[in-house]
Design a protein around this motif. Sequence first.
Motif, PDB file in Angstrom:
ATOM      1  N   ASP A   1      53.528  60.507  36.411  1.00  0.00           N
ATOM      2  CA  ASP A   1      54.119  60.281  37.729  1.00  0.00           C
ATOM      3  C   ASP A   1      54.685  61.592  38.278  1.00  0.00           C
ATOM      4  O   ASP A   1      55.349  62.343  37.565  1.00  0.00           O
ATOM      5  N   GLY A   2      54.414  61.861  39.536  1.00  0.00           N
ATOM      6  CA  GLY A   2      54.981  63.028  40.207  1.00  0.00           C
ATOM      7  C   GLY A   2      54.210  64.324  40.018  1.00  0.00           C
ATOM      8  O   GLY A   2      54.518  65.331  40.661  1.00  0.00           O
ATOM      9  N   VAL A   3      53.209  64.338  39.168  1.00  0.00           N
ATOM     10  CA  VAL A   3      52.402  65.544  38.968  1.00  0.00           C
ATOM     11  C   VAL A   3      51.546  65.776  40.207  1.00  0.00           C
ATOM     12  O   VAL A   3      51.011  64.840  40.787  1.00  0.00           O
ATOM     13  N   LYS A   4      51.419  67.049  40.601  1.00  0.00           N
ATOM     14  CA  LYS A   4      50.588  67.417  41.738  1.00  0.00           C
ATOM     15  C   LYS A   4      49.485  68.355  41.271  1.00  0.00           C
ATOM     16  O   LYS A   4      49.760  69.393  40.678  1.00  0.00           O
ATOM     17  N   ILE A   5      48.248  67.964  41.560  1.00  0.00           N
ATOM     18  CA  ILE A   5      47.067  68.746  41.186  1.00  0.00           C
ATOM     19  C   ILE A   5      46.338  69.118  42.474  1.00  0.00           C
ATOM     20  O   ILE A   5      46.072  68.255  43.301  1.00  0.00           O
ATOM     21  N   GLY A   6      46.020  70.399  42.656  1.00  0.00           N
ATOM     22  CA  GLY A   6      45.358  70.868  43.871  1.00  0.00           C
ATOM     23  C   GLY A   6      43.875  70.533  43.901  1.00  0.00           C
ATOM     24  O   GLY A   6      43.376  69.709  43.134  1.00  0.00           O
ATOM     25  N   ASP A   7      43.152  71.205  44.782  1.00  0.00           N
ATOM     26  CA  ASP A   7      41.714  71.007  44.951  1.00  0.00           C
ATOM     27  C   ASP A   7      40.930  71.854  43.941  1.00  0.00           C
ATOM     28  O   ASP A   7      41.365  72.942  43.548  1.00  0.00           O
ATOM     29  N   ARG A   8      39.744  71.339  43.542  1.00  0.00           N
ATOM     30  CA  ARG A   8      38.798  72.053  42.677  1.00  0.00           C
ATOM     31  C   ARG A   8      39.430  72.480  41.343  1.00  0.00           C
ATOM     32  O   ARG A   8      39.110  73.520  40.790  1.00  0.00           O
ATOM     33  N   VAL A   9      40.314  71.643  40.817  1.00  0.00           N
ATOM     34  CA  VAL A   9      40.934  71.886  39.510  1.00  0.00           C
ATOM     35  C   VAL A   9      40.062  71.255  38.433  1.00  0.00           C
ATOM     36  O   VAL A   9      39.549  70.147  38.611  1.00  0.00           O
ATOM     37  N   LYS A  10      39.878  71.958  37.303  1.00  0.00           N
ATOM     38  CA  LYS A  10      39.131  71.423  36.174  1.00  0.00           C
ATOM     39  C   LYS A  10      40.096  71.221  35.013  1.00  0.00           C
ATOM     40  O   LYS A  10      40.729  72.173  34.545  1.00  0.00           O
ATOM     41  N   ILE A  11      40.196  69.964  34.567  1.00  0.00           N
ATOM     42  CA  ILE A  11      41.070  69.595  33.452  1.00  0.00           C
ATOM     43  C   ILE A  11      40.175  69.106  32.330  1.00  0.00           C
ATOM     44  O   ILE A  11      39.512  68.078  32.449  1.00  0.00           O
TER      45      ILE A  11
ATOM     46  N   GLY B   1      52.113  57.578  41.495  1.00  0.00           N
ATOM     47  CA  GLY B   1      52.819  58.695  42.111  1.00  0.00           C
ATOM     48  C   GLY B   1      52.238  60.065  41.826  1.00  0.00           C
ATOM     49  O   GLY B   1      52.751  61.069  42.333  1.00  0.00           O
ATOM     50  N   CYS B   2      51.198  60.157  41.019  1.00  0.00           N
ATOM     51  CA  CYS B   2      50.581  61.473  40.837  1.00  0.00           C
ATOM     52  C   CYS B   2      49.612  61.726  41.987  1.00  0.00           C
ATOM     53  O   CYS B   2      49.147  60.798  42.639  1.00  0.00           O
ATOM     54  N   GLU B   3      49.350  63.007  42.254  1.00  0.00           N
ATOM     55  CA  GLU B   3      48.443  63.401  43.330  1.00  0.00           C
ATOM     56  C   GLU B   3      47.399  64.354  42.773  1.00  0.00           C
ATOM     57  O   GLU B   3      47.742  65.355  42.150  1.00  0.00           O
TER      58      GLU B   3
END
Length: 196
Positions: free
Chosen positions: A47-57, A30-32
């Motif tokens: 679960d349920g976390v939303k990460i956008g484009d070009r994110v660096k973790i 369920g994460c994106e």
Amino acid sequence: MEVHPTAIIDAGCKIGEGTKIWHFSHLMPGCEVGRDCVIGQNVFIADGVKIGDRVKIQNNVSIYTGVSCEDEVFLGPSCVFTNVVNPRSSIDRKQEYQPTLVCRGATVGANATIICGCVIGRYAMIGAGAVITHDVLPHALVLGTPGRQTGWISACGHRLYFNSKGIAICRESGDKYHLVNGRLMLLKQEDIISNF
């Protein structure tokens, strides 16, 4: 998408093209995660976390249910997010999760802690080890425990210094910013002529 063989990607994750996931990371169902992201070693995304484009973790980051990161966010090594204000092992508080939003272009420094329910504004900079307990303004530089705003940051990540008219210029991009009533505004070309 590139996924290291030691990473665990649970069924039901949505992962965008071009994203790289490194050693020992775990993405829950369920994460994106958006396109062209880099997820470092030993990262947990719930679960349920939303990460956008070009994110660096970076390595050792934990992102719990209720957190959303917009495009181009940077999460420094070992930073952590919470999702309950008053957790207890013996009490189930899953219905009390509070959302946290990290807006476009913001940076969260190494070992910083973001207490749930906060909004980190666009292009804000959270210093290493800071503890964030309240909303952070766009372009704000926040340091310390608890976190306090100590200045302003350009979209390129440079500290801004203002002249007597409240105007600052980013040393990298040349963008001009105007500080008005405690809010930072990017000046449009037509505004620049009248302000200098």
